[in-house]
Design a protein around this motif. Structure first.
Motif, PDB file in Angstrom:
ATOM      1  N   UNK A  87      45.504  -4.681  36.466  1.00 26.01           N
ATOM      2  CA  UNK A  87      45.014  -3.415  37.016  1.00 26.01           C
ATOM      3  C   UNK A  87      45.248  -2.317  35.985  1.00 26.01           C
ATOM      4  N   UNK A  88      44.714  -1.154  36.261  1.00 25.18           N
ATOM      5  CA  UNK A  88      44.984  -0.016  35.383  1.00 25.18           C
ATOM      6  C   UNK A  88      46.388   0.514  35.647  1.00 25.18           C
ATOM      7  N   UNK A  89      46.981   1.054  34.592  1.00 26.76           N
ATOM      8  CA  UNK A  89      48.240   1.789  34.746  1.00 26.76           C
ATOM      9  C   UNK A  89      47.838   3.265  34.803  1.00 26.76           C
ATOM     10  N   UNK A  90      48.177   3.907  35.902  1.00 30.74           N
ATOM     11  CA  UNK A  90      47.883   5.326  36.078  1.00 30.74           C
ATOM     12  C   UNK A  90      49.139   6.108  35.742  1.00 30.74           C
ATOM     13  N   UNK A  91      49.011   7.093  34.884  1.00 30.78           N
ATOM     14  CA  UNK A  91      50.116   7.997  34.588  1.00 30.78           C
ATOM     15  C   UNK A  91      49.722   9.375  35.095  1.00 30.78           C
ATOM     16  N   UNK A  92      50.535   9.915  35.974  1.00 31.45           N
ATOM     17  CA  UNK A  92      50.293  11.241  36.536  1.00 31.45           C
ATOM     18  C   UNK A  92      50.827  12.263  35.528  1.00 31.45           C
ATOM     19  N   UNK A  93      49.952  13.131  35.071  1.00 31.30           N
ATOM     20  CA  UNK A  93      50.327  14.139  34.072  1.00 31.30           C
ATOM     21  C   UNK A  93      50.844  15.403  34.760  1.00 31.30           C
ATOM     22  N   UNK A  94      51.608  16.217  34.032  1.00 30.73           N
ATOM     23  CA  UNK A  94      52.113  17.465  34.631  1.00 30.73           C
ATOM     24  C   UNK A  94      50.955  18.351  35.102  1.00 30.73           C
ATOM     25  N   UNK A  95      51.053  18.849  36.314  1.00 32.12           N
ATOM     26  CA  UNK A  95      49.993  19.669  36.906  1.00 32.12           C
ATOM     27  C   UNK A  95      49.757  20.940  36.101  1.00 32.12           C
ATOM     28  N   UNK A  96      50.793  21.454  35.475  1.00 30.15           N
ATOM     29  CA  UNK A  96      50.669  22.702  34.700  1.00 30.15           C
ATOM     30  C   UNK A  96      49.617  22.557  33.596  1.00 30.15           C
ATOM     31  N   UNK A  97      49.588  21.387  32.932  1.00 30.04           N
ATOM     32  CA  UNK A  97      48.598  21.167  31.872  1.00 30.04           C
ATOM     33  C   UNK A  97      47.181  21.246  32.426  1.00 30.04           C
ATOM     34  N   UNK A  98      46.956  20.638  33.582  1.00 29.30           N
ATOM     35  CA  UNK A  98      45.624  20.645  34.194  1.00 29.30           C
ATOM     36  C   UNK A  98      45.229  22.055  34.623  1.00 29.30           C
ATOM     37  N   UNK A  99      46.183  22.813  35.167  1.00 29.71           N
ATOM     38  CA  UNK A  99      45.898  24.189  35.585  1.00 29.71           C
ATOM     39  C   UNK A  99      45.552  25.038  34.365  1.00 29.71           C
ATOM     40  N   UNK A 100      46.329  24.915  33.295  1.00 27.22           N
ATOM     41  CA  UNK A 100      46.047  25.673  32.073  1.00 27.22           C
ATOM     42  C   UNK A 100      44.666  25.323  31.518  1.00 27.22           C
TER      43      UNK A 100
END
Length: 131
Positions: A87-100
């Protein structure tokens, strides 16, 4: 003790589609809180959030495009030594990066709109005073 997970408040400011929001929530539910990773299959995600595999794939791409997750393929070695795709390995990234990233994209769009309006106004001014 009951198991629970937090959904960052900022997720609602990113303009995600409802399907992407559901999928992101499910990935947070599954993630290992120490590594920020999880390994659910498209089929198990789809079953949990009532989506087809193709729809799950679409929303995974949306989350990757928004900088909320990254995916990496994994492989499995069977007992007889053969290698198969996992399966894929999902890594959840810091939300702050996505907001920026989202805010920067919105700012660029606003600057482009202002520039188009400025040019339009200038052109309209030239039409009123033909040479």
């Amino acid at each position: 003790m009951k198991r629970f997970f937090s959904l960052p408040n900022e997720i609602f400011s990113l303009g995600l589609s409802p399907g992407a929001l559901a999928l992101y929530s499910y990935l947070l539910y599954c993630e290992d809180r120490k590594t920020y990773q999880c390994y659910p299959s498209y089929a198990s995600i789809g079953k949990s959030v009532c989506m087809s595999v193709n729809t799950v794939r679409k929303y995974v791409a949306e989350l990757e495009g928004r900088g909320l997750i990254i995916t990496e393929p994994t492989s499995v070695i069977t007992r007889d030594g053969r290698k198969h795709n996992g399966t894929l390995r999902y890594t959840i990234l810091p939300i702050r990066n996505a907001v920026d990233r989202y805010n920067q994209r919105r700012l660029r769009q606003l600057e482009e709109t202002v520039e188009r309006m400025r040019i339009r106004k200038k052109l309209e001014g030239n039409e009123e005073h033909p040479a």
